[in-house]
Design a protein around this motif. Structure first.
Motif, mmCIF file in Angstrom:
data_model
loop_
_atom_site.group_PDB
_atom_site.id
_atom_site.type_symbol
_atom_site.label_atom_id
_atom_site.label_comp_id
_atom_site.label_asym_id
_atom_site.label_seq_id
_atom_site.Cartn_x
_atom_site.Cartn_y
_atom_site.Cartn_z
ATOM 1 N N TYR A 14 0.855 -1.178 0.000
ATOM 2 C CA TYR A 14 0.000 0.000 0.000
ATOM 3 C C TYR A 14 0.891 1.227 0.000
ATOM 4 C CZ TYR A 14 -4.375 2.520 0.700
ATOM 5 O OH TYR A 14 -5.486 3.321 0.526
ATOM 6 N N HIS A 15 1.134 1.737 -1.206
ATOM 7 C CA HIS A 15 2.063 2.847 -1.385
ATOM 8 C C HIS A 15 1.328 4.178 -1.357
ATOM 9 C CE1 HIS A 15 4.942 -0.252 -2.198
ATOM 10 N NE2 HIS A 15 4.143 -0.758 -3.124
ATOM 11 N N THR A 16 2.058 5.263 -1.530
ATOM 12 C CA THR A 16 1.476 6.598 -1.399
ATOM 13 C C THR A 16 0.613 7.007 -2.586
ATOM 14 O OG1 THR A 16 3.459 7.654 -2.281
ATOM 15 C CG2 THR A 16 3.344 7.368 0.104
ATOM 16 N N ASP A 17 0.502 6.146 -3.597
ATOM 17 C CA ASP A 17 -0.396 6.447 -4.713
ATOM 18 C C ASP A 17 -1.773 5.814 -4.511
ATOM 19 O OD1 ASP A 17 0.457 3.836 -5.019
ATOM 20 O OD2 ASP A 17 0.772 3.982 -7.181
ATOM 21 N N LYS A 18 -1.981 5.164 -3.372
ATOM 22 C CA LYS A 18 -3.286 4.573 -3.060
ATOM 23 C C LYS A 18 -4.078 5.555 -2.194
ATOM 24 C CE LYS A 18 -2.188 -0.020 -4.162
ATOM 25 N NZ LYS A 18 -2.443 -1.399 -3.872
ATOM 26 N N PRO A 19 -5.420 5.465 -2.232
ATOM 27 C CA PRO A 19 -6.281 6.531 -1.691
ATOM 28 C C PRO A 19 -5.978 7.056 -0.291
ATOM 29 C CG PRO A 19 -7.606 4.909 -2.836
ATOM 30 C CD PRO A 19 -6.194 4.382 -2.818
ATOM 31 N N LEU A 20 -5.841 6.190 0.710
ATOM 32 C CA LEU A 20 -5.661 6.687 2.077
ATOM 33 C C LEU A 20 -4.437 7.582 2.195
ATOM 34 C CD1 LEU A 20 -6.494 3.386 3.985
ATOM 35 C CD2 LEU A 20 -7.856 5.488 4.041
ATOM 36 N N LEU A 21 -3.326 7.158 1.625
ATOM 37 C CA LEU A 21 -2.090 7.940 1.720
ATOM 38 C C LEU A 21 -2.037 9.047 0.676
ATOM 39 C CD1 LEU A 21 0.496 5.126 2.514
ATOM 40 C CD2 LEU A 21 -0.543 6.765 4.096
ATOM 41 N N TYR A 22 -2.574 8.797 -0.495
ATOM 42 C CA TYR A 22 -2.556 9.797 -1.571
ATOM 43 C C TYR A 22 -3.260 11.079 -1.140
ATOM 44 C CZ TYR A 22 -3.539 11.949 -6.119
ATOM 45 O OH TYR A 22 -3.635 12.831 -7.162
ATOM 46 N N TYR A 23 -4.493 10.943 -0.653
ATOM 47 C CA TYR A 23 -5.264 12.132 -0.284
ATOM 48 C C TYR A 23 -4.748 12.796 0.989
ATOM 49 C CZ TYR A 23 -8.471 11.038 -4.034
ATOM 50 O OH TYR A 23 -9.001 10.786 -5.272
ATOM 51 N N SER A 24 -4.350 12.011 1.960
ATOM 52 C CA SER A 24 -3.850 12.624 3.205
ATOM 53 C C SER A 24 -2.529 13.347 2.939
ATOM 54 C CB SER A 24 -3.707 11.579 4.316
ATOM 55 O OG SER A 24 -2.884 10.507 3.918
ATOM 56 N N LYS A 25 -1.683 12.776 2.111
ATOM 57 C CA LYS A 25 -0.414 13.410 1.761
ATOM 58 C C LYS A 25 -0.660 14.718 0.986
ATOM 59 C CE LYS A 25 3.701 12.289 -0.913
ATOM 60 N NZ LYS A 25 4.444 11.238 -1.584
ATOM 61 N N LYS A 26 -1.593 14.676 0.048
ATOM 62 C CA LYS A 26 -1.949 15.884 -0.717
ATOM 63 C C LYS A 26 -2.449 16.989 0.221
ATOM 64 C CE LYS A 26 -3.576 15.838 -5.433
ATOM 65 N NZ LYS A 26 -2.282 16.051 -5.955
ATOM 66 N N TYR A 27 -3.244 16.590 1.192
ATOM 67 C CA TYR A 27 -3.770 17.552 2.160
ATOM 68 C C TYR A 27 -2.627 18.199 2.942
ATOM 69 C CZ TYR A 27 -6.454 19.642 5.887
ATOM 70 O OH TYR A 27 -6.990 20.546 6.759
ATOM 71 N N MET A 28 -1.681 17.389 3.372
ATOM 72 C CA MET A 28 -0.551 17.921 4.147
ATOM 73 C C MET A 28 0.300 18.872 3.297
ATOM 74 S SD MET A 28 -1.376 16.575 6.964
ATOM 75 C CE MET A 28 -0.030 17.048 8.029
ATOM 76 N N MET A 29 0.532 18.513 2.043
ATOM 77 C CA MET A 29 1.299 19.387 1.144
ATOM 78 C C MET A 29 0.585 20.730 0.976
ATOM 79 S SD MET A 29 3.002 16.966 -1.815
ATOM 80 C CE MET A 29 1.518 16.187 -2.381
#
Length: 181
Positions: A14-29
């Motif tokens: 489950y890498h950062t291109d999958k939904p849970l990490l993708y969206y949370s990471k985008k939010y933090m950026m």
């Protein structure tokens, strides 16, 4: 004003291109956080049979990955983590004595050996790697709010794509509220 750091600890598949990490990471950026992605390369072992082996290997790789990150002048540190990454991130906080806000996506029971009360967790009740009753009890003991999603698997997903999208929105609202920007 100090810098803001967000460290992302993915799961094995489950890498950062999958939904849970993708969206949370985008939010933090979008909110001014410097993003640090932990990478493990190829981890030895498989979950859940060889969890300790996977955890130890991932731990060593994460420590190496973070060795040059200076947390000392950070105004805020957030750790986003998924699956085995939740255990690695919780141990990192415990051993380094950092003041971190944790967002645990599908934490494993081993995570709670290290977790402090500074975080929130998300869990699918059909997760084959984690016993819902056990993770609920462990989170309660550590005063970590646990949001359970009925029928969600280890990615907090089902075969129903609209349920998945609605659930992603609900999860995002809860961690945004937790982060309270």
């Amino acid at each position: 004003m100090g810098k803001k750091i967000c460290v992302v600890f993915p799961g094995i598949g489950y890498h950062t291109d999958k939904p849970l990490l993708y969206y949370s990471k985008k939010y933090m950026m979008a909110h001014g956080y410097d993003i640090v992605d932990v990478t493990y390369g190829k981890l030895s072992g498989h979950l859940p049979e060889e969890i300790q082996k996977v955890f130890d290997d991932g731990w060593n790789k994460a420590v190496d990955c973070l060795k040059n990150v200076d947390f000392s002048d950070a105004e805020d540190i957030v750790f986003l983590s998924k699956s085995i990454g939740t255990a690695i991130s919780a141990r990192y906080v415990a051993e380094k004595g950092l003041k971190v806000r944790n967002i645990y996506f599908t934490p494993l029971e081993i995570t709670m050996q290290y977790a402090n009360s500074n975080g929130i967790a998300f869990h699918g009740t059909a997760d084959p790697l984690v016993n819902t009753g056990e993770i609920t009890k462990l989170c309660e003991e550590r005063h970590i709010p646990l949001y359970r999603y009925e029928g969600g698997n280890h990615s907090i997903e089902t075969k129903d794509i609209l349920w998945n999208i609605k659930t992603q929105k609900d999860i995002a609202e809860k961690y945004i509220d937790y982060l309270n920007f």
